[in-house]
Design a protein around this motif. Structure first.
Motif, PDB file in Angstrom:
ATOM      1  N   LEU A 407      31.832  35.520  30.279  1.00 15.99           N
ATOM      2  CA  LEU A 407      32.008  36.446  31.295  1.00 15.99           C
ATOM      3  C   LEU A 407      31.160  36.292  32.489  1.00 15.99           C
ATOM      4  O   LEU A 407      29.695  36.063  32.112  1.00 15.99           O
ATOM      5  CB  LEU A 407      32.037  37.963  30.730  1.00 15.99           C
ATOM      6  CG  LEU A 407      33.018  38.341  29.691  1.00 15.99           C
ATOM      7  CD1 LEU A 407      33.166  39.641  29.011  1.00 15.99           C
ATOM      8  CD2 LEU A 407      34.618  38.138  30.637  1.00 15.99           C
ATOM      9  N   GLU A 408      31.391  36.719  33.679  1.00 19.22           N
ATOM     10  CA  GLU A 408      30.525  36.873  34.618  1.00 19.22           C
ATOM     11  C   GLU A 408      29.794  38.295  34.522  1.00 19.22           C
ATOM     12  O   GLU A 408      28.758  38.274  34.845  1.00 19.22           O
ATOM     13  CB  GLU A 408      31.022  36.488  36.071  1.00 19.22           C
ATOM     14  CG  GLU A 408      29.925  36.394  37.202  1.00 19.22           C
ATOM     15  CD  GLU A 408      30.523  36.428  38.535  1.00 19.22           C
ATOM     16  OE1 GLU A 408      29.901  36.006  39.566  1.00 19.22           O
ATOM     17  OE2 GLU A 408      31.863  37.020  38.699  1.00 19.22           O
ATOM     18  N   LEU A 421      35.902  36.825  35.194  1.00 21.61           N
ATOM     19  CA  LEU A 421      35.082  35.539  34.689  1.00 21.61           C
ATOM     20  C   LEU A 421      35.678  34.495  35.621  1.00 21.61           C
ATOM     21  O   LEU A 421      36.775  34.919  36.486  1.00 21.61           O
ATOM     22  CB  LEU A 421      35.380  35.557  33.271  1.00 21.61           C
ATOM     23  CG  LEU A 421      36.813  35.579  32.869  1.00 21.61           C
ATOM     24  CD1 LEU A 421      37.903  34.437  33.484  1.00 21.61           C
ATOM     25  CD2 LEU A 421      37.249  35.567  31.545  1.00 21.61           C
TER      26      LEU A 421
END
Length: 563
Positions: A407-408, A421
């Motif tokens: 995930l970002e 993401l």
């Protein structure tokens, strides 16, 4: 559905409370199950007062926050009140900005664009503050993880006060003050406030500093009650007090914006449930379909005629939202069925053109259908954005934390979360999330549960019991409407289906020679054969009052039946 009967509390404890309160065993048992075991606790539960609210200065950093705001006012600085685009965020912005404007004019508000900026504090918002010579930003319902954003603001000589209720990460932003009862180093007595609730504690502290009492803040409680209802926080402690008095404001003297939303509702008294299903979706629709600014404009408007214009526009946004979420839900269900994903432990679906504003609602609908942790993705700029929803007792935030490498960013609660993401990471994330849930969820949690407080006989249902049960309101998480079970009851021959598709079930039930009660089972139409046969059946239900043509009668709201 699995029925889980709560274990009965110790008999001595129940009897002691029975004697102290002079109530019957049913009421005393329900109170003890809710952690109410003494006369004093019962008094607070049944008769909450504004005196039950904690001193806001018990919250870590509150003195720093108040001192910085007072300094800004003294020096004539421009202040920006920044908040998320959902109900909690827009009510919080409306609350703090309207309170500050009551004695200081240099106040502006900012709601990020859901599609252009995404969730939380945005660089665009900070640039807006810098361009307009604003040297203080008060962030509400967001910011607890915005370390880089606050650093960026500091470099532009903009101070931050963060008012959040989400779980912090390992480090806190370098803000002037970080108000969040979930901070590990915060000893505030109650940590289940919503974002608007934390905002209320801020204005309560400011009011104390200006020799105002909490009574001066009662007109703002309609906003706090709306946020508490919409954000599904526990109706315990301070939330119970704020919700109770906020509902009184909604029903007696709401601000013009809320009055405009509810003036066509044909109900004498609005409950928390009405706020959840009538007021909250409309406020939310502004940020989902157009822009959260529309909600703030409505909630801070003091002219009723203008508020009605804003409410009419929001009503249209809500109608558009309903059409969108219905269509996307159909497409998502088809995707699950076509991909033969019914046997997974999770639901993760993606389509690039799904409307970002309604994917949270769609996630809730899919969770209702398949009853498992669910994430709905759509395209947002050059990334994918998603909303997640969980099933009872499963912490989806922890599951996402275990998949963080894919995930970002992500944030949220036990039952609801959001994330972004990179598209290239989507397949790996989907599989990682499936494995994490598969390895950590108890199989029982994948079967919808009805938690039953007590087994009673229908003969025990009296007008007095109903009057006392009404005093358990407002209902919500950790203080849900009591659910009862009665065994070996029968329909007296009046059972019939209701609804356009016969989806509901209307009955008139008796147990042995008890007085009969009207009963309605929403979504139980398919069980009519079980009821129409002369067989006895068991039922779980809540006890309601039904008003028809001015007559009020007791009605059982049946949640499930079994032979």
């Amino acid at each position: 559905m699995r029925w889980t009967l709560q274990s009965k509390p110790e008999k001595e404890q129940v009897q002691k409370l029975q004697n102290e309160l002079r109530v019957d065993e049913i009421i005393a048992t329900l109170l003890v199950q809710r952690g109410v075991t003494t006369y004093e606790q019962s008094k607070t539960f049944f008769r909450p007062t504004l005196d039950d609210l904690h001193n806001p200065y018990l919250m870590k950093d509150m003195d720093n926050a108040v001192n910085r705001i007072e300094k800004a006012i003294e020096q004539g600085e421009n202040i920006l009140v920044f908040g998320d685009y959902d109900v909690d965020g827009t009510t919080a912005v409306s609350l703090v900005s309207s309170y500050l404007r009551s004695y200081y004019p240099n106040i502006a508000t900012y709601i990020p664009d859901r599609y252009d900026e995404g969730y939380g504090i945005s660089y665009k918002g900070i640039d807006f503050a810098a361009d307009n010579e604003m040297s203080l930003i008060i962030a509400l319902d967001c910011g607890i993880k915005s370390i880089d954003h606050v650093t960026y603001a500091n470099a532009k000589n903009i101070d931050f006060i963060i008012c959040d209720h989400h779980r912090p990460g390992n480090a806190l932003p370098e803000a002037v003050a970080v108000l969040d009862p979930k901070r590990d180093d915060c000893t505030y007595p109650y940590d289940e406030l919503c974002g608007c609730g934390v905002g209320f504690k801020l204005i309560q502290a400011l009011a104390q500093n200006r020799n105002q009492s909490v009574l001066d803040l009662v007109p703002y409680l309609d906003l706090v009650a709306t946020a508490i209802a919409a954000d599904i926080v526990p109706i315990t402690g301070e939330n119970r007090v704020l919700a109770k008095f906020g509902l009184e404001v909604i029903n007696t003297n709401p601000r013009p914006g809320i009055m405009a939303l509810v003036q066509n509702i044909k109900k004498k008294v609005l409950t928390i449930t009405d706020v959840v299903f009538i007021i909250a979706p409309r406020i939310n629709a502004a940020g989902r379909i157009k822009h959260g600014n529309a909600a703030v404009a409505l909630l801070t408007e003091f002219d009723l005629k203008q508020a009605e214009v804003f409410a009419s526009e929001i009503e249209q946004h809500n109608a558009d939202r309903k059409d969108l979420d219905k269509q996307i839900t159909i497409e998502a269900l088809a995707q699950i069925e076509n991909n033969e994903e019914q046997n997974r432990f999770t639901t993760v679906v993606y389509q690039e053109n799904w409307h970002k504003g309604v994917i949270g609602i769609v996630a809730s609908r899919l969770t209702e259908t398949y009853y498992r942790p669910t994430i709905v993705f759509t395209k947002s700029g050059d990334k994918l954005a998603a909303s997640a929803r969980s099933v009872k007792d499963f912490d989806i935030y922890n599951a996402l934390e275990a998949c963080a490498e894919h995930l970002e960013q992500f944030g949220g609660h036990m039952y609801a979360a959001g994330m972004t993401l990179h598209e290239a990471n989507f397949p790996n994330f989907k599989e990682a999330f499936e494995q994490v849930v598969k390895n950590t969820i108890s199989p029982d949690l994948l079967i919808p549960e009805i938690s039953v407080d007590l087994e009673i006989n229908l003969t025990e249902i009296t007008p007095k019991l109903v009057r006392l049960l009404k005093q358990f309101e407002p209902f919500g998480p950790q203080n849900m409407a009591p659910v009862f079970m009665s065994k070996k009851i029968r329909d007296t021959g009046y059972a019939k289906p209701l609804g356009q598709k016969d989806e509901h079930l209307k009955m008139f039930v008796k147990q042995n020679e008890s007085e009969g009660f009207s009963a309605i089972g929403f979504g139980l139409g398919q069980k009519i054969a079980m009821v129409q046969s002369t067989n006895l059946f068991d039922a779980v239900y809540c006890i309601d009052e039904n008003e028809f043509n001015g007559n009020v009668s007791i009605q059982l709201r049946v949640k499930d039946i079994k032979n």
